[in-house]
Design an enzyme around this catalytic site. Structure first.
Site, short mmCIF file in Angstrom:
data_model
loop_
_atom_site.label_atom_id
_atom_site.label_comp_id
_atom_site.label_asym_id
_atom_site.label_seq_id
_atom_site.Cartn_x
_atom_site.Cartn_y
_atom_site.Cartn_z
N LYS A 1 0.90 -1.21 -0.03
CA LYS A 1 -0.28 0.12 -0.07
C LYS A 1 0.86 1.15 0.04
O LYS A 1 2.07 1.10 0.41
CB LYS A 1 -0.81 -0.13 1.13
CG LYS A 1 -2.16 0.95 1.28
CD LYS A 1 -3.40 0.38 0.44
CE LYS A 1 -4.22 1.30 0.14
NZ LYS A 1 -5.55 0.80 -0.41
N ASP B 1 -6.65 4.38 -5.08
CA ASP B 1 -7.49 4.08 -3.69
C ASP B 1 -7.91 5.97 -3.36
O ASP B 1 -8.26 6.46 -4.33
CB ASP B 1 -6.44 3.77 -2.58
CG ASP B 1 -7.41 3.47 -1.07
OD1 ASP B 1 -7.98 2.55 -1.17
OD2 ASP B 1 -7.10 4.34 -0.34
P1 NDP Z 1 -12.82 7.99 -3.18
O1 NDP Z 1 -11.80 8.90 -3.11
O2 NDP Z 1 -13.25 7.48 -4.78
O3 NDP Z 1 -14.04 8.38 -2.35
C1 NDP Z 1 -13.96 8.27 -0.89
C2 NDP Z 1 -15.36 8.70 -0.51
O4 NDP Z 1 -15.19 8.68 0.99
C3 NDP Z 1 -15.66 10.19 -0.87
O5 NDP Z 1 -17.14 10.38 -1.00
C4 NDP Z 1 -15.06 10.92 0.33
O6 NDP Z 1 -15.59 12.35 0.61
C5 NDP Z 1 -15.25 10.19 1.46
N1 NDP Z 1 -14.25 10.28 2.56
C6 NDP Z 1 -12.93 10.16 2.47
N2 NDP Z 1 -12.28 10.40 3.57
C7 NDP Z 1 -13.32 10.66 4.41
C8 NDP Z 1 -13.45 11.18 5.92
N3 NDP Z 1 -12.29 11.19 6.33
N4 NDP Z 1 -14.52 11.30 6.26
C9 NDP Z 1 -15.73 11.27 5.52
N5 NDP Z 1 -15.64 10.88 4.32
C10 NDP Z 1 -14.68 10.62 3.85
O7 NDP Z 1 -12.41 6.62 -2.60
P2 NDP Z 1 -12.70 4.90 -3.15
O8 NDP Z 1 -14.18 5.10 -3.27
O9 NDP Z 1 -11.86 4.48 -3.89
O10 NDP Z 1 -12.43 4.38 -1.50
C11 NDP Z 1 -13.33 4.30 -0.57
C12 NDP Z 1 -12.82 3.36 0.49
O11 NDP Z 1 -12.72 1.93 -0.25
C13 NDP Z 1 -11.64 3.45 1.20
O12 NDP Z 1 -11.53 2.94 2.44
C14 NDP Z 1 -10.64 2.58 0.19
O13 NDP Z 1 -9.39 2.31 0.79
C15 NDP Z 1 -11.54 1.39 -0.13
N6 NDP Z 1 -11.40 0.55 -1.38
C16 NDP Z 1 -11.16 1.19 -2.56
C17 NDP Z 1 -10.90 0.29 -3.24
C18 NDP Z 1 -11.01 0.93 -5.18
O14 NDP Z 1 -11.01 0.12 -5.94
N7 NDP Z 1 -11.26 2.02 -5.28
C19 NDP Z 1 -10.90 -0.98 -3.33
C20 NDP Z 1 -10.87 -1.60 -2.24
C21 NDP Z 1 -11.17 -0.60 -1.00
P3 NDP Z 1 -14.97 13.51 -0.36
O15 NDP Z 1 -15.61 13.42 -1.85
O16 NDP Z 1 -15.53 14.79 0.41
O17 NDP Z 1 -13.50 13.45 -0.31
#
Ligand code: NDP
Length: 444
Positions: free
Chosen positions: A126, A166
């Site tokens: 990671k 991510d």
């Molecule tokens: P994105 O950046 O596309 O989206 C993240 C979302 O979560 C956004 O809506 C963001 O809001 C919100 N967010 C992020 N940080 C915070 C916080 N501290 N408090 C509240 N809301 C928050 O990321 P992903 O969708 O790719 O990833 C989401 C989760 O899934 C993570 O935990 C990631 O590690 C996990 N994951 C992702 C994978 C992938 O293929 N993308 C694979 C496996 C796991 P805002 O828009 O305001 O930033």
């Protein structure tokens, strides 16, 4: 003191100020207790728990770049190459101001078991940076990504370490980093996944984590005499995972009524308007406050709060530690049937325990969100054979991988007398394969 407790105490003492890493190791060790204690002398002599909690390599570097005002900015870059027993390191890059060593180590540690569960040959890693792409111009993002890759390219490669996206790292960032890797090394190889379709990306990679989450949830429900059809679903997040979880849940007949971002959340009792959400987040990169313009009857609230909405299924898809003990109590009081994690470790340890004790079907992210990394591994296969598979081909492989993961974790839990405890099942099933490979490769 038992071997498990002894190593856990030493991990915590040796890695101070890394609470997320402690949390992840504690959860995994608690699950592994029956496996380790059945053969404690052997695992202790081989120092398996010490080896699996110590990264094989960790690289930390400076990332200088110039903003649009001509000011030099400096961020921290990091890559943790945790375990390569079953394949090249594989795991995303996260760009978010909250990124620090402990968070990247927790994510890298979880990734070892997740990647093992996919059944594909990928090790755990990671990385990321405390850079915040939010509010930056495309030129600034490019300048940052090029500087980040100028250093990272020394340590990665298609058969060595293959990062992906991510939080904060989507198609735009992957593109800029890929271009810089190619420029420096002269290699056109599958060194990153999540690439654009015109330069080696896989169809269905964008959708994979969200779709995979819902495929696994649907299989879980079917094995309990239910399905997604007609269910009310609460989703948190509004990023890549959340959007495609909502899309697949809707396609399977579920009604998703919430989504959220880091400033607030939306409740749309008629069901989230996915086209509007995609336009707000994927095209305009805007805040969820915009949603009401598309759907005047929906509600927007500042802060957090999706878990108070009554639902059958909850899918936390935003970030770590976003579903707390009070949220778990509210979900149980509202009669939730299943909670499946789309994000990595969104549920705190006490909330997980509460959900399980109250009969909620709970699947941890390392199993339920493994569809993203599994499809990344399918992208690596396509890059190696220099071919592209159709959307349907990738999607059907993804679906069968997710169904297999569910049955594997279910079987592992049953084998240790913990039927229905998918946390234990996922940790044991992931651990067994990695440890067998580590032992076969000697002391390394
Ligand atoms: P994105 O950046 O596309 O989206 C993240 C979302 O979560 C956004 O809506 C963001 O809001 C919100 N967010 C992020 N940080 C915070 C916080 N501290 N408090 C509240 N809301 C928050 O990321 P992903 O969708 O790719 O990833 C989401 C989760 O899934 C993570 O935990 C990631 O590690 C996990 N994951 C992702 C994978 C992938 O293929 N993308 C694979 C496996 C796991 P805002 O828009 O305001 O930033």
């Amino acid at each position: 003191m038992s071997y498990v407790d002894d190593v856990l105490a030493r991990v915590i003492a040796k890695n101070p100020s890394e609470p997320e890493f402690h949390q992840a190791v504690t959860e995994v060790f608690e699950s592994l207790r029956p496996v380790i204690e059945a053969n404690e002398d052997f695992y202790k002599r081989e120092a398996i728990l010490e080896r699996i909690t110590e990264p094989e390599r960790m690289i930390k570097f400076r990332v200088p770049w110039v903003d649009d005002q001509g000011q030099v900015q400096v961020n921290m870059g990091i890559r943790v190459q945790f375990n390569s027993a079953i394949g090249p390191y594989k795991g995303g890059l996260r760009f978010h101001p909250s990124v620090n060593q402990g968070i990247i180590k927790f994510l890298g540690f979880e990734q070892i078991f997740k990647n093992s569960l996919t059944g594909l040959p990928i090790g755990g890693g990671k990385g990321g940076s405390d850079f915040d792409p939010k509010g930056k111009s495309d030129r600034e993002v490019m300048a940052f990504c090029q500087s980040f890759m100028t250093e990272l390219c020394k340590y990665i490669g298609a058969d060595e370490d293959v990062p992906a996206g991510d939080i904060g790292v989507g198609g735009r960032e992957i593109g800029y980093m890929y271009g810089q890797y190619k420029r420096i090394t002269g290699l056109y190889e599958g060194v990153l996944t999540g690439k654009g379709l015109t330069y080696g990306g896989s169809l269905a990679r964008t959708e994979a984590t969200g779709y995979g989450l819902v495929y696994l949830t649907d299989e879980l429900l079917k094995c309990h005499g239910e399905s997604m059809e007609g269910k009310t679903i609460v989703v948190s997040g509004a990023g890549n995972v959340a959007i495609y979880a909502i899309e697949k849940a809707q396609q399977l007949g579920g009604k998703v009524v919430t989504c959220s971002d880091s400033t607030g959340w939306v409740y749309d009792p008629d069901g989230i308007d996915l086209e509007a959400l995609k336009e707000i987040k994927e095209v305009n990169r805007a805040r969820l406050t915009e949603y009401k313009k598309y759907r005047p009857d929906s509600e927007y609230h500042e802060g957090r709060g999706v878990w108070q909405i009554k639902c059958d299924v909850a899918l936390p898809c935003a970030t770590q530690n976003e579903l707390l003990i009070d949220d778990a109590k509210q979900l149980v009081a509202n009669g939730v049937m299943a909670v499946c994690e789309g994000a990595n470790m969104p549920t705190t340890l006490d909330a997980t325990q509460y959900l399980q004790e109250n009969g909620v079907l709970f699947v941890p992210g390392k199993a339920s969100n493994a569809g993203g990394v599994a499809t990344s591994a399918l992208e690596m296969s396509q890059n190696s054979e220099r071919l592209s598979w159709t959307f349907e081909e990738v999607d059907s492989k993804l679906q069968s991988i997710m169904v297999n993961i569910y049955h594997n974790i279910d079987e592992a839990a049953k084998r240790y007398g913990k039927e229905g405890d998918y946390v234990t099942g996922a940790n044991i099933a992931g651990f067994e394969k990695v440890v067998e490979a580590m032992l076969a490769q000697g002391i390394c």
